[in-house]
Design a protein around this motif. Structure first.
Motif, PDB file in Angstrom:
ATOM      1  N   THR A 183       0.391  -1.689   4.449  1.00  0.00           N
ATOM      2  CA  THR A 183       0.057  -0.326   4.032  1.00  0.00           C
ATOM      3  C   THR A 183       1.147   0.590   4.602  1.00  0.00           C
ATOM      4  O   THR A 183       2.218   0.101   4.968  1.00  0.00           O
ATOM      5  N   ILE A 219      -8.200   5.300  -0.738  1.00  0.00           N
ATOM      6  CA  ILE A 219      -7.354   4.520  -1.660  1.00  0.00           C
ATOM      7  C   ILE A 219      -7.155   5.283  -2.968  1.00  0.00           C
ATOM      8  O   ILE A 219      -8.090   5.882  -3.498  1.00  0.00           O
ATOM      9  N   ILE A 279      -2.489   2.679  -0.709  1.00  0.00           N
ATOM     10  CA  ILE A 279      -3.339   2.591   0.501  1.00  0.00           C
ATOM     11  C   ILE A 279      -2.728   3.368   1.667  1.00  0.00           C
ATOM     12  O   ILE A 279      -1.992   2.831   2.489  1.00  0.00           O
ATOM     13  N   GLY A 331       0.796  -1.223   0.000  1.00  0.00           N
ATOM     14  CA  GLY A 331       0.000   0.000   0.000  1.00  0.00           C
ATOM     15  C   GLY A 331       0.828   1.271   0.000  1.00  0.00           C
ATOM     16  O   GLY A 331       0.291   2.356  -0.235  1.00  0.00           O
TER      17      GLY A 331
END
Lengths: 262, 262
Positions: B151, B130, B107, B101
Protein backbone atom coordinates in the motif's frame (compact mmCIF):
# COMPACT_ATOMS: atom_id res chain seq x y z
CA UNK A 1 -12.40 18.22 -31.30
CA UNK A 2 -10.28 15.76 -29.41
CA UNK A 3 -9.23 16.34 -25.80
CA UNK A 4 -5.57 17.18 -25.30
CA UNK A 5 -3.15 14.64 -23.83
CA UNK A 6 0.48 15.35 -22.97
CA UNK A 7 2.85 12.38 -23.03
CA UNK A 8 6.11 13.04 -21.20
CA UNK A 9 9.12 10.78 -21.55
CA UNK A 10 11.90 11.09 -18.97
CA UNK A 11 15.20 9.35 -19.52
CA UNK A 12 17.43 7.33 -17.23
CA UNK A 13 19.59 10.34 -16.36
CA UNK A 14 16.57 12.07 -14.84
CA UNK A 15 15.50 8.90 -13.01
CA UNK A 16 19.06 8.58 -11.60
CA UNK A 17 18.87 11.95 -9.85
CA UNK A 18 16.25 12.01 -7.05
CA UNK A 19 16.13 15.83 -6.87
CA UNK A 20 15.78 16.32 -10.63
CA UNK A 21 13.17 13.56 -10.75
CA UNK A 22 11.20 15.10 -7.85
CA UNK A 23 11.12 18.49 -9.59
CA UNK A 24 10.08 16.84 -12.86
CA UNK A 25 7.25 15.03 -11.09
CA UNK A 26 6.13 18.28 -9.44
CA UNK A 27 6.08 19.97 -12.86
CA UNK A 28 4.34 16.98 -14.44
CA UNK A 29 1.63 17.08 -11.77
CA UNK A 30 0.87 20.73 -12.57
CA UNK A 31 0.46 20.20 -16.33
CA UNK A 32 -3.11 21.03 -17.28
CA UNK A 33 -5.34 18.33 -18.72
CA UNK A 34 -4.74 14.66 -19.36
CA UNK A 35 -1.20 13.34 -19.11
CA UNK A 36 0.90 10.18 -19.25
CA UNK A 37 4.49 9.61 -18.14
CA UNK A 38 6.97 7.15 -19.67
CA UNK A 39 10.16 6.60 -17.70
CA UNK A 40 13.47 5.08 -18.68
CA UNK A 41 15.64 2.75 -16.67
CA UNK A 42 18.65 4.36 -15.10
CA UNK A 43 21.70 3.06 -13.40
CA UNK A 44 19.94 1.52 -10.37
CA UNK A 45 19.40 -1.69 -12.39
CA UNK A 46 23.13 -1.94 -13.17
CA UNK A 47 24.00 -1.33 -9.51
CA UNK A 48 21.62 -4.02 -8.31
CA UNK A 49 22.82 -6.43 -11.03
CA UNK A 50 26.39 -5.89 -9.83
CA UNK A 51 25.41 -6.45 -6.18
CA UNK A 52 23.69 -9.69 -7.21
CA UNK A 53 26.83 -10.83 -9.03
CA UNK A 54 25.33 -10.59 -12.50
CA UNK A 55 28.01 -9.58 -14.98
CA UNK A 56 26.71 -7.36 -17.76
CA UNK A 57 27.10 -9.03 -21.15
CA UNK A 58 27.88 -6.51 -23.85
CA UNK A 59 27.86 -6.98 -27.63
CA UNK A 60 29.16 -4.11 -29.76
CA UNK A 61 28.94 -1.82 -26.77
CA UNK A 62 25.28 -2.65 -26.13
CA UNK A 63 23.92 -4.48 -23.13
CA UNK A 64 22.38 -7.92 -23.57
CA UNK A 65 19.23 -8.68 -21.54
CA UNK A 66 19.87 -12.25 -20.43
CA UNK A 67 17.41 -14.14 -18.18
CA UNK A 68 18.99 -12.87 -14.93
CA UNK A 69 19.17 -9.28 -16.18
CA UNK A 70 15.52 -9.52 -17.24
CA UNK A 71 14.58 -10.39 -13.64
CA UNK A 72 16.49 -7.35 -12.38
CA UNK A 73 14.93 -4.90 -14.82
CA UNK A 74 11.45 -6.33 -14.20
CA UNK A 75 12.04 -5.65 -10.50
CA UNK A 76 13.72 -2.29 -10.86
CA UNK A 77 11.86 -0.71 -13.79
CA UNK A 78 8.44 -2.29 -13.14
CA UNK A 79 8.68 -2.28 -9.34
CA UNK A 80 11.12 0.05 -7.61
CA UNK A 81 11.24 3.01 -10.03
CA UNK A 82 7.68 2.75 -11.31
CA UNK A 83 5.92 2.35 -7.96
CA UNK A 84 7.98 5.02 -6.21
CA UNK A 85 7.09 7.48 -8.99
CA UNK A 86 3.42 6.53 -8.53
CA UNK A 87 3.61 6.99 -4.75
CA UNK A 88 5.30 10.39 -5.19
CA UNK A 89 2.75 11.56 -7.78
CA UNK A 90 -0.06 10.59 -5.39
CA UNK A 91 1.33 13.05 -2.81
CA UNK A 92 1.16 15.75 -5.50
CA UNK A 93 -2.55 15.19 -6.10
CA UNK A 94 -1.81 13.41 -9.38
CA UNK A 95 -3.75 10.15 -9.48
CA UNK A 96 -1.18 7.88 -11.12
CA UNK A 97 -1.23 4.23 -12.13
CA UNK A 98 2.00 2.35 -12.81
CA UNK A 99 1.97 0.03 -15.81
CA UNK A 100 4.10 -2.11 -18.08
CA UNK A 101 3.15 -3.16 -21.60
CA UNK A 102 1.98 -6.51 -20.18
CA UNK A 103 -0.71 -4.84 -18.07
CA UNK A 104 -4.03 -4.90 -19.92
CA UNK A 105 -1.93 -6.23 -22.82
CA UNK A 106 -1.28 -2.59 -23.70
CA UNK A 107 1.92 -3.27 -25.68
CA UNK A 108 2.16 -6.78 -27.14
CA UNK A 109 5.68 -7.14 -28.51
CA UNK A 110 7.98 -9.68 -30.15
CA UNK A 111 11.36 -10.80 -28.87
CA UNK A 112 13.94 -9.33 -31.22
CA UNK A 113 15.31 -11.74 -33.82
CA UNK A 114 18.54 -13.23 -32.38
CA UNK A 115 20.07 -13.06 -35.87
CA UNK A 116 22.51 -11.36 -36.49
CA UNK A 117 22.96 -10.26 -32.84
CA UNK A 118 21.19 -11.89 -29.91
CA UNK A 119 20.33 -9.09 -27.49
CA UNK A 120 18.28 -11.50 -25.38
CA UNK A 121 14.94 -10.48 -23.87
CA UNK A 122 14.49 -7.28 -25.83
CA UNK A 123 11.11 -6.48 -27.34
CA UNK A 124 10.01 -4.63 -30.46
CA UNK A 125 6.43 -3.76 -31.27
CA UNK A 126 4.27 -2.24 -33.96
CA UNK A 127 2.33 0.85 -32.74
CA UNK A 128 -0.69 -0.54 -34.63
CA UNK A 129 -0.78 -3.49 -32.19
CA UNK A 130 -1.05 -1.29 -29.09
CA UNK A 131 -4.32 -1.77 -27.16
CA UNK A 132 -5.37 1.64 -25.92
CA UNK A 133 -9.11 1.27 -25.40
CA UNK A 134 -9.01 0.59 -21.65
CA UNK A 135 -5.99 2.89 -21.24
CA UNK A 136 -7.96 5.70 -22.89
CA UNK A 137 -10.90 4.93 -20.59
CA UNK A 138 -8.58 5.27 -17.55
CA UNK A 139 -7.21 8.58 -18.86
CA UNK A 140 -10.75 9.85 -19.45
CA UNK A 141 -11.48 9.03 -15.79
CA UNK A 142 -8.61 11.32 -14.73
CA UNK A 143 -6.04 8.61 -14.09
CA UNK A 144 -2.47 9.37 -15.19
CA UNK A 145 -0.60 6.29 -16.49
CA UNK A 146 3.08 5.90 -15.62
CA UNK A 147 4.66 3.47 -18.05
CA UNK A 148 7.83 1.46 -17.35
CA UNK A 149 10.08 0.54 -20.32
CA UNK A 150 8.81 -3.04 -20.40
CA UNK A 151 6.58 -4.93 -22.82
CA UNK A 152 5.76 -8.66 -23.08
CA UNK A 153 5.98 -11.37 -25.73
CA UNK A 154 2.43 -12.73 -25.22
CA UNK A 155 4.06 -16.05 -24.30
CA UNK A 156 4.62 -15.28 -20.65
CA UNK A 157 7.82 -13.26 -20.76
CA UNK A 158 8.41 -9.62 -19.96
CA UNK A 159 10.70 -7.88 -22.50
CA UNK A 160 13.08 -4.94 -22.13
CA UNK A 161 11.95 -2.17 -24.49
CA UNK A 162 13.33 1.24 -25.36
CA UNK A 163 11.44 3.97 -23.48
CA UNK A 164 11.64 6.49 -26.38
CA UNK A 165 9.99 3.93 -28.64
CA UNK A 166 7.29 3.18 -26.05
CA UNK A 167 6.58 6.90 -25.75
CA UNK A 168 6.20 7.40 -29.51
CA UNK A 169 4.21 4.17 -29.88
CA UNK A 170 1.75 5.20 -27.16
CA UNK A 171 1.56 8.73 -28.62
CA UNK A 172 0.65 7.27 -32.02
CA UNK A 173 -1.91 4.82 -30.65
CA UNK A 174 -3.52 7.36 -28.30
CA UNK A 175 -3.84 9.89 -31.15
CA UNK A 176 -6.98 7.96 -32.14
CA UNK A 177 -8.56 9.25 -28.93
CA UNK A 178 -6.67 12.43 -28.05
CA UNK A 179 -4.79 15.39 -29.52
CA UNK A 180 -1.35 14.28 -28.34
CA UNK A 181 1.71 16.39 -27.50
CA UNK A 182 4.79 14.21 -26.96
CA UNK A 183 7.64 15.76 -24.94
CA UNK A 184 10.99 14.01 -24.72
CA UNK A 185 12.60 15.42 -21.56
CA UNK A 186 16.28 14.91 -20.93
CA UNK A 187 19.41 16.63 -19.59
CA UNK A 188 19.92 18.93 -22.61
CA UNK A 189 17.89 21.94 -23.73
CA UNK A 190 16.91 20.26 -27.00
CA UNK A 191 18.61 19.13 -30.18
CA UNK A 192 21.90 21.06 -30.14
CA UNK A 193 23.88 22.35 -33.13
CA UNK A 194 26.95 22.06 -30.91
CA UNK A 195 26.78 19.28 -28.31
CA UNK A 196 29.06 21.33 -26.03
CA UNK A 197 26.96 24.50 -26.21
CA UNK A 198 23.65 24.29 -24.37
CA UNK A 199 22.46 27.53 -25.98
CA UNK A 200 22.79 26.17 -29.52
CA UNK A 201 19.28 24.66 -29.58
CA UNK A 202 17.82 24.02 -33.01
CA UNK A 203 14.32 25.38 -32.39
CA UNK A 204 12.57 23.73 -35.29
CA UNK A 205 13.54 20.64 -37.15
CA UNK A 206 11.77 18.84 -40.01
CA UNK A 207 12.66 15.69 -41.95
CA UNK A 208 14.81 17.43 -44.64
CA UNK A 209 16.70 19.47 -42.01
CA UNK A 210 17.09 16.29 -39.95
CA UNK A 211 18.58 14.39 -42.89
CA UNK A 212 21.05 17.15 -43.67
CA UNK A 213 22.10 17.58 -39.98
CA UNK A 214 22.59 13.84 -39.79
CA UNK A 215 24.70 13.88 -42.96
CA UNK A 216 26.82 16.71 -41.50
CA UNK A 217 27.39 14.68 -38.32
CA UNK A 218 25.70 17.35 -36.17
CA UNK A 219 23.03 14.86 -35.11
CA UNK A 220 24.55 11.58 -33.96
CA UNK A 221 24.42 8.70 -31.48
CA UNK A 222 21.33 8.44 -29.25
CA UNK A 223 19.72 11.51 -30.82
CA UNK A 224 19.16 9.59 -34.08
CA UNK A 225 16.72 6.95 -32.73
CA UNK A 226 15.03 9.68 -30.62
CA UNK A 227 14.40 11.80 -33.72
CA UNK A 228 13.40 8.75 -35.76
CA UNK A 229 10.78 8.08 -33.07
CA UNK A 230 9.76 11.73 -33.10
CA UNK A 231 9.22 11.93 -36.88
CA UNK A 232 7.47 8.55 -36.94
CA UNK A 233 5.08 9.92 -34.30
CA UNK A 234 4.36 13.06 -36.33
CA UNK A 235 3.85 11.09 -39.53
CA UNK A 236 1.33 8.88 -37.72
CA UNK A 237 -0.94 11.56 -36.33
CA UNK A 238 0.73 12.91 -33.17
CA UNK A 239 -0.04 16.63 -33.04
CA UNK A 240 3.25 17.92 -31.61
CA UNK A 241 6.64 16.49 -30.63
CA UNK A 242 9.10 18.45 -28.50
CA UNK A 243 12.61 17.62 -27.33
CA UNK A 244 13.41 19.62 -24.25
CA UNK A 245 15.21 19.88 -20.92
CA UNK A 246 13.60 18.08 -18.00
CA UNK A 247 13.37 21.43 -16.18
CA UNK A 248 11.37 23.04 -19.04
CA UNK A 249 8.29 20.88 -18.77
CA UNK A 250 6.05 23.71 -17.64
CA UNK A 251 7.30 25.97 -20.44
CA UNK A 252 6.83 23.70 -23.45
CA UNK A 253 5.56 26.49 -25.69
CA UNK A 254 8.42 28.85 -24.95
CA UNK A 255 11.51 29.36 -27.07
CA UNK A 256 14.72 27.47 -26.43
CA UNK A 257 13.35 24.00 -27.00
CA UNK A 258 13.26 21.82 -30.11
CA UNK A 259 9.96 21.44 -31.95
CA UNK A 260 9.82 18.62 -34.48
CA UNK A 261 7.67 19.58 -37.45
CA UNK A 262 6.56 17.95 -40.67
CA UNK B 1 -28.86 -7.89 -8.59
CA UNK B 2 -25.14 -7.29 -8.39
CA UNK B 3 -22.69 -8.98 -10.78
CA UNK B 4 -20.54 -11.69 -9.19
CA UNK B 5 -16.85 -11.09 -8.48
CA UNK B 6 -14.44 -13.73 -7.18
CA UNK B 7 -11.44 -12.46 -5.20
CA UNK B 8 -8.69 -15.06 -4.88
CA UNK B 9 -5.83 -14.67 -2.43
CA UNK B 10 -2.75 -16.86 -2.92
CA UNK B 11 -0.10 -17.03 -0.26
CA UNK B 12 3.67 -16.91 -0.40
CA UNK B 13 3.98 -20.72 -0.38
CA UNK B 14 2.08 -20.87 -3.68
CA UNK B 15 4.11 -17.99 -5.14
CA UNK B 16 7.31 -19.84 -4.14
CA UNK B 17 6.48 -22.89 -6.27
CA UNK B 18 6.42 -22.09 -10.02
CA UNK B 19 4.46 -25.25 -10.93
CA UNK B 20 1.81 -24.77 -8.25
CA UNK B 21 1.54 -21.09 -9.16
CA UNK B 22 1.18 -21.89 -12.89
CA UNK B 23 -1.64 -24.35 -12.19
CA UNK B 24 -3.32 -21.83 -9.89
CA UNK B 25 -3.14 -19.16 -12.61
CA UNK B 26 -4.59 -21.60 -15.17
CA UNK B 27 -7.46 -22.36 -12.79
CA UNK B 28 -7.92 -18.66 -12.01
CA UNK B 29 -8.12 -17.83 -15.72
CA UNK B 30 -10.96 -20.34 -16.20
CA UNK B 31 -13.11 -18.99 -13.36
CA UNK B 32 -16.35 -17.65 -14.82
CA UNK B 33 -17.16 -13.96 -14.51
CA UNK B 34 -15.26 -11.11 -12.96
CA UNK B 35 -12.20 -11.88 -10.84
CA UNK B 36 -9.33 -10.32 -8.93
CA UNK B 37 -6.15 -11.92 -7.61
CA UNK B 38 -4.19 -10.87 -4.50
CA UNK B 39 -0.76 -12.44 -4.10
CA UNK B 40 1.54 -12.71 -1.12
CA UNK B 41 5.27 -12.28 -1.02
CA UNK B 42 7.22 -15.49 -0.85
CA UNK B 43 10.80 -16.29 -0.16
CA UNK B 44 12.27 -14.64 -3.29
CA UNK B 45 12.41 -11.32 -1.42
CA UNK B 46 14.41 -12.90 1.41
CA UNK B 47 16.78 -14.55 -1.07
CA UNK B 48 17.39 -11.28 -2.91
CA UNK B 49 17.81 -9.39 0.38
CA UNK B 50 20.45 -11.92 1.42
CA UNK B 51 22.24 -11.61 -1.95
CA UNK B 52 22.25 -7.82 -1.52
CA UNK B 53 23.76 -8.18 1.94
CA UNK B 54 20.68 -6.93 3.78
CA UNK B 55 20.40 -8.69 7.12
CA UNK B 56 16.82 -9.35 8.16
CA UNK B 57 15.98 -7.53 11.37
CA UNK B 58 13.58 -9.52 13.50
CA UNK B 59 11.59 -8.42 16.56
CA UNK B 60 9.69 -11.09 18.49
CA UNK B 61 10.07 -13.45 15.55
CA UNK B 62 8.59 -10.98 13.09
CA UNK B 63 10.43 -9.31 10.25
CA UNK B 64 11.02 -5.56 10.34
CA UNK B 65 10.62 -3.68 7.04
CA UNK B 66 13.52 -1.23 7.19
CA UNK B 67 14.27 1.19 4.33
CA UNK B 68 16.48 -1.27 2.44
CA UNK B 69 14.00 -4.13 2.87
CA UNK B 70 11.23 -1.84 1.62
CA UNK B 71 13.18 -1.31 -1.61
CA UNK B 72 13.55 -5.07 -2.06
CA UNK B 73 9.88 -5.85 -1.49
CA UNK B 74 8.79 -2.97 -3.74
CA UNK B 75 10.96 -4.52 -6.46
CA UNK B 76 10.06 -8.13 -5.81
CA UNK B 77 6.37 -7.94 -4.87
CA UNK B 78 5.43 -4.98 -7.09
CA UNK B 79 7.78 -5.82 -9.97
CA UNK B 80 9.09 -9.34 -10.33
CA UNK B 81 6.24 -11.42 -8.90
CA UNK B 82 3.39 -9.12 -9.91
CA UNK B 83 4.44 -8.49 -13.52
CA UNK B 84 5.35 -12.11 -14.18
CA UNK B 85 1.91 -13.18 -12.96
CA UNK B 86 0.36 -10.57 -15.27
CA UNK B 87 2.45 -11.76 -18.26
CA UNK B 88 1.48 -15.39 -17.56
CA UNK B 89 -2.23 -14.56 -17.21
CA UNK B 90 -2.11 -12.73 -20.56
CA UNK B 91 -1.01 -15.98 -22.24
CA UNK B 92 -4.08 -17.64 -20.72
CA UNK B 93 -6.46 -15.15 -22.29
CA UNK B 94 -6.97 -13.45 -18.93
CA UNK B 95 -6.56 -9.69 -19.37
CA UNK B 96 -4.72 -8.83 -16.15
CA UNK B 97 -3.44 -5.57 -14.71
CA UNK B 98 -0.83 -5.55 -11.94
CA UNK B 99 -1.39 -3.05 -9.15
CA UNK B 100 -0.26 -1.95 -5.71
CA UNK B 101 -2.35 0.07 -3.29
CA UNK B 102 -0.51 3.21 -4.47
CA UNK B 103 -1.85 2.84 -8.01
CA UNK B 104 -4.98 4.95 -8.47
CA UNK B 105 -4.64 5.51 -4.70
CA UNK B 106 -6.65 2.29 -4.30
CA UNK B 107 -5.43 1.57 -0.75
CA UNK B 108 -4.32 4.63 1.21
CA UNK B 109 -2.70 3.36 4.39
CA UNK B 110 -0.90 4.58 7.50
CA UNK B 111 2.53 3.52 8.64
CA UNK B 112 2.05 1.41 11.75
CA UNK B 113 2.62 3.20 15.06
CA UNK B 114 6.26 2.50 16.09
CA UNK B 115 5.08 2.22 19.69
CA UNK B 116 5.36 -0.37 21.29
CA UNK B 117 7.21 -2.19 18.47
CA UNK B 118 8.65 -0.44 15.42
CA UNK B 119 8.08 -2.79 12.48
CA UNK B 120 9.27 -0.12 10.04
CA UNK B 121 7.52 0.50 6.73
CA UNK B 122 4.44 -1.60 7.43
CA UNK B 123 1.04 -0.24 6.50
CA UNK B 124 -2.42 -0.62 8.00
CA UNK B 125 -5.60 0.66 6.41
CA UNK B 126 -9.31 1.02 7.00
CA UNK B 127 -11.43 -0.79 4.34
CA UNK B 128 -13.69 2.28 4.33
CA UNK B 129 -10.79 4.34 2.89
CA UNK B 130 -10.32 2.08 -0.15
CA UNK B 131 -10.99 3.83 -3.47
CA UNK B 132 -12.69 1.30 -5.70
CA UNK B 133 -14.55 3.45 -8.22
CA UNK B 134 -11.94 3.26 -11.02
CA UNK B 135 -11.02 -0.29 -10.01
CA UNK B 136 -14.68 -1.30 -10.37
CA UNK B 137 -14.77 0.42 -13.76
CA UNK B 138 -11.74 -1.63 -14.89
CA UNK B 139 -13.36 -4.85 -13.65
CA UNK B 140 -16.56 -3.96 -15.48
CA UNK B 141 -14.49 -3.58 -18.65
CA UNK B 142 -13.26 -7.19 -18.27
CA UNK B 143 -9.86 -6.36 -16.77
CA UNK B 144 -8.67 -8.64 -13.95
CA UNK B 145 -6.64 -6.81 -11.26
CA UNK B 146 -3.63 -8.57 -9.74
CA UNK B 147 -2.78 -6.91 -6.45
CA UNK B 148 0.65 -6.99 -4.77
CA UNK B 149 0.81 -6.85 -0.94
CA UNK B 150 1.84 -3.18 -0.96
CA UNK B 151 0.00 0.00 0.00
CA UNK B 152 1.25 3.58 0.43
CA UNK B 153 1.29 6.22 3.15
CA UNK B 154 0.07 9.12 0.94
CA UNK B 155 3.33 10.86 1.78
CA UNK B 156 5.42 9.24 -0.93
CA UNK B 157 6.30 5.93 0.64
CA UNK B 158 5.23 2.44 -0.33
CA UNK B 159 4.30 0.26 2.69
CA UNK B 160 4.49 -3.49 3.23
CA UNK B 161 0.97 -4.78 3.95
CA UNK B 162 -0.44 -8.19 4.82
CA UNK B 163 -1.96 -9.82 1.71
CA UNK B 164 -4.82 -11.49 3.65
CA UNK B 165 -5.83 -8.08 4.96
CA UNK B 166 -5.63 -6.53 1.48
CA UNK B 167 -7.83 -9.34 0.13
CA UNK B 168 -10.49 -8.86 2.79
CA UNK B 169 -10.29 -5.05 2.53
CA UNK B 170 -10.81 -5.15 -1.24
CA UNK B 171 -13.59 -7.70 -0.84
CA UNK B 172 -15.39 -5.40 1.61
CA UNK B 173 -14.91 -2.28 -0.53
CA UNK B 174 -15.88 -4.00 -3.79
CA UNK B 175 -19.04 -5.40 -2.19
CA UNK B 176 -20.58 -1.98 -2.86
CA UNK B 177 -20.39 -2.83 -6.58
CA UNK B 178 -20.36 -6.64 -6.76
CA UNK B 179 -21.56 -9.81 -5.05
CA UNK B 180 -18.14 -10.89 -3.79
CA UNK B 181 -16.84 -14.39 -3.07
CA UNK B 182 -13.47 -14.28 -1.31
CA UNK B 183 -11.32 -17.42 -1.53
CA UNK B 184 -8.17 -17.74 0.58
CA UNK B 185 -6.06 -20.34 -1.26
CA UNK B 186 -3.10 -21.93 0.47
CA UNK B 187 -1.27 -25.23 0.91
CA UNK B 188 -3.88 -26.88 3.18
CA UNK B 189 -7.38 -28.11 2.34
CA UNK B 190 -9.03 -25.62 4.66
CA UNK B 191 -9.21 -24.96 8.38
CA UNK B 192 -8.14 -28.28 9.92
CA UNK B 193 -9.30 -29.79 13.19
CA UNK B 194 -5.94 -31.59 13.30
CA UNK B 195 -3.10 -29.66 11.65
CA UNK B 196 -1.40 -32.97 10.80
CA UNK B 197 -4.46 -34.49 9.11
CA UNK B 198 -5.36 -32.94 5.76
CA UNK B 199 -8.71 -34.72 5.74
CA UNK B 200 -9.85 -33.09 9.01
CA UNK B 201 -11.30 -30.03 7.27
CA UNK B 202 -13.89 -28.09 9.26
CA UNK B 203 -16.43 -27.52 6.49
CA UNK B 204 -18.35 -24.70 8.08
CA UNK B 205 -17.23 -22.28 10.70
CA UNK B 206 -19.05 -19.34 12.24
CA UNK B 207 -18.00 -16.83 14.90
CA UNK B 208 -19.12 -18.90 17.97
CA UNK B 209 -17.45 -22.06 16.59
CA UNK B 210 -14.35 -19.98 15.78
CA UNK B 211 -14.17 -18.64 19.32
CA UNK B 212 -14.49 -22.07 20.88
CA UNK B 213 -11.92 -23.66 18.48
CA UNK B 214 -9.55 -20.81 19.33
CA UNK B 215 -10.10 -21.38 23.06
CA UNK B 216 -9.38 -25.10 22.60
CA UNK B 217 -6.14 -24.27 20.78
CA UNK B 218 -7.31 -26.03 17.60
CA UNK B 219 -7.08 -22.76 15.66
CA UNK B 220 -3.78 -21.01 16.24
CA UNK B 221 -0.90 -19.03 14.71
CA UNK B 222 -1.43 -17.62 11.21
CA UNK B 223 -4.94 -19.03 10.94
CA UNK B 224 -6.18 -16.54 13.55
CA UNK B 225 -5.56 -13.32 11.56
CA UNK B 226 -6.81 -15.11 8.41
CA UNK B 227 -10.11 -15.99 10.11
CA UNK B 228 -10.34 -12.54 11.70
CA UNK B 229 -10.08 -11.11 8.17
CA UNK B 230 -12.62 -13.64 6.92
CA UNK B 231 -15.25 -12.82 9.56
CA UNK B 232 -14.63 -9.09 9.22
CA UNK B 233 -15.32 -9.48 5.49
CA UNK B 234 -18.58 -11.35 6.10
CA UNK B 235 -19.73 -8.84 8.71
CA UNK B 236 -19.10 -6.03 6.20
CA UNK B 237 -21.12 -7.34 3.28
CA UNK B 238 -18.93 -9.92 1.50
CA UNK B 239 -21.27 -12.66 0.26
CA UNK B 240 -19.07 -15.70 0.82
CA UNK B 241 -15.62 -16.46 2.27
CA UNK B 242 -13.85 -19.77 1.65
CA UNK B 243 -10.55 -21.12 2.93
CA UNK B 244 -9.30 -23.78 0.57
CA UNK B 245 -6.36 -25.54 -1.07
CA UNK B 246 -4.73 -23.73 -4.01
CA UNK B 247 -5.56 -26.73 -6.20
CA UNK B 248 -9.31 -26.52 -5.39
CA UNK B 249 -9.97 -23.15 -6.99
CA UNK B 250 -12.19 -24.56 -9.72
CA UNK B 251 -14.20 -26.59 -7.17
CA UNK B 252 -15.07 -23.89 -4.63
CA UNK B 253 -18.60 -25.14 -4.13
CA UNK B 254 -17.61 -28.75 -3.48
CA UNK B 255 -17.17 -30.37 -0.09
CA UNK B 256 -13.78 -30.60 1.60
CA UNK B 257 -13.18 -26.89 1.90
CA UNK B 258 -13.93 -24.43 4.71
CA UNK B 259 -16.85 -22.06 4.33
CA UNK B 260 -16.98 -19.18 6.77
CA UNK B 261 -20.54 -18.32 7.70
CA UNK B 262 -22.26 -15.79 9.90
Amino acid sequence: MKTKLTIVKVGGNVVNNPEVLSQLLKDFSTLPGYKLLVHGGGKIASEISKSLGINPQMIEGRRVTDAETLKVITMVYGGLINKNIVAELQTLGCNAIGLTGADMNVIPAKKRNPDPIDFGFVGDFDPDDINVEVLASLINQGVNPVMAPLTHDQQGSILNTNADTIASGLAIALSKHFEVTLAYCFEKNGVLRDAEDDSSVIEQINPPIYQSLKAEGIIFDGMIPKLDNAFLAISKGVAKVLITHANQLTALDKKGTTLCAV
